[in-house]
Design an enzyme around this catalytic site. Sequence first.
Site, PDB file in Angstrom:
ATOM      1  N   TYR A 142       0.821  -1.214   0.000  1.00 11.82           N
ATOM      2  CA  TYR A 142       0.000   0.000   0.000  1.00 11.82           C
ATOM      3  C   TYR A 142       0.857   1.267   0.000  1.00 11.82           C
ATOM      4  CZ  TYR A 142      -3.969  -3.040   1.190  1.00 11.82           C
ATOM      5  OH  TYR A 142      -4.935  -4.027   1.178  1.00 11.82           O
ATOM      6  N   LYS A 191       3.543 -15.358   2.384  1.00 12.57           N
ATOM      7  CA  LYS A 191       3.434 -16.102   1.130  1.00 12.57           C
ATOM      8  C   LYS A 191       4.863 -16.435   0.703  1.00 12.57           C
ATOM      9  CE  LYS A 191       1.043 -17.658  -2.411  1.00 12.57           C
ATOM     10  NZ  LYS A 191       0.282 -18.907  -2.301  1.00 12.57           N
ATOM     11  N   ASP A 223      -2.851 -18.332   1.793  1.00 10.15           N
ATOM     12  CA  ASP A 223      -3.983 -19.044   1.192  1.00 10.15           C
ATOM     13  C   ASP A 223      -4.504 -20.120   2.150  1.00 10.15           C
ATOM     14  OD1 ASP A 223      -1.435 -19.966   0.709  1.00 10.15           O
ATOM     15  OD2 ASP A 223      -1.852 -20.829  -1.250  1.00 10.15           O
ATOM     16  N   ASP A 247      -5.278  -6.698   6.032  1.00  8.60           N
ATOM     17  CA  ASP A 247      -6.482  -5.984   5.615  1.00  8.60           C
ATOM     18  C   ASP A 247      -7.569  -6.999   5.254  1.00  8.60           C
ATOM     19  OD1 ASP A 247      -8.231  -4.094   4.716  1.00  8.60           O
ATOM     20  OD2 ASP A 247      -7.082  -3.500   2.958  1.00  8.60           O
ATOM     21  N   ASP A 251     -10.893  -8.560   7.934  1.00  9.56           N
ATOM     22  CA  ASP A 251     -12.308  -8.431   7.570  1.00  9.56           C
ATOM     23  C   ASP A 251     -12.979  -9.800   7.538  1.00  9.56           C
ATOM     24  OD1 ASP A 251     -12.275  -5.712   7.419  1.00  9.56           O
ATOM     25  OD2 ASP A 251     -13.156  -5.611   5.414  1.00  9.56           O
TER      26      ASP A 251
END
Length: 355
Positions: A142, A191, A223, A247, A251
């Site tokens: 980001y 990852k 994943d 992020d 959620d």
Amino acid sequence: MKKKIALIHGDGIGPEIVNSAVRVLDAVAEKYNHEFIYENAPMGGNAIDAYGEPLPETSIKTCLASDSVLLGAVGGKKWDDLPGYARPEAGLLGIRKALKLYANLRPAKLFPQVADRSPLRKDIVDKGFDMVIVRELTGGIYFGERGTRHGKFGREGFDTECYSEIEIERIARVAFELAQKRRGILTSIDKANVLESSRLWRYAVHEVAADYPDVTVNDMLVDNAAMQLVKDPSQFDVIVTSNMFGDILSDLSSMLTGSIGLLPSASTNDTLLGLYEPIHGSAPDLSPDVANPIATILSAAMMLRYSFDMETEAENIELAVEKTLSDGYRTADLYDEGKIICSTTAITNAIIERI
Ligand code: NAD
């Protein structure tokens, strides 16, 4: 103890839910002989209307001069057509930057009283879950190098995931210290089978682990983590992960609880000055005195725990909330037949009676 708290009421339901949390904080102050002094710091749509900008300099100064910051939520239709930098939500990024908040703590705890709201199967929910996701907030993709350019197949857009060892180490320490105070299990999500930045992430987390021998650290690929959160969330205690993975996964985890109006969050830095806010937005679709204030009240409890080291007082608020739910009080968002329907004011009163 005497503490100065900056209040960012915000827009929509923001002022109502912050006022509820302040009433609860005042009840705690009276019971434990503390003094909380509040100062308003306008931010969001109301600040655009009054001062022409979402985060006036005076609000930043007020927050920096406080011991902690409590935020409702910002935003609403009225300001939706403004360009990104001038929208209410720009205030959120601005205040995070001004306070150098690099760690975002998002608890996802299943409240057994409203467990049937969870979208998960009953046999999974019956095991319960109580985790905290520690998300890195100021680095990664980001904030990395980005742009558009002409590539092999024409115009292309790119963003870069980049983490320094120092950034990884400092967020890892926040997570290890939290795990020490909880069940002592830390899951680091990356990852590393594909990304170089994740391989450094994994290396740096394990370097820090040596300083916390009482914490068990597990690595998990992002994943697999998404699958495990849905399959068996009870296995997690503290999760630490990068900005983008955090992020998305935070959620996902909050939805597992089925109750957006109950979940608090904290954003912290190397000092005790943190920013505490519910995970939901300003809910402009709600009528007055209908919103659930519990997420903001529990954010105030996190403030007491992390910024003021008032563990007993924080637990008092959390128990009062649980008792209120156990006694059948519900705002409209959580209402079921046979329960006691409450306005924002009424459920706040019920919680205060149980402090
Ligand atoms: P939202 O979280 O405001 O609302 C989503 C849904 O949940 C709505 O149906 C709402 O009524 C309900 N809801 C949310 N909080 C509730 C509560 N405490 N009690 C009862 N019901 C509640 O998300 P949205 O509708 O996507 O966004 C509305 C505005 O909030 C937008 O302007 C958005 O940009 C802003 N927003 C702000 C923040 C923030 O300030 N941190 C976060 C998210 C969204």
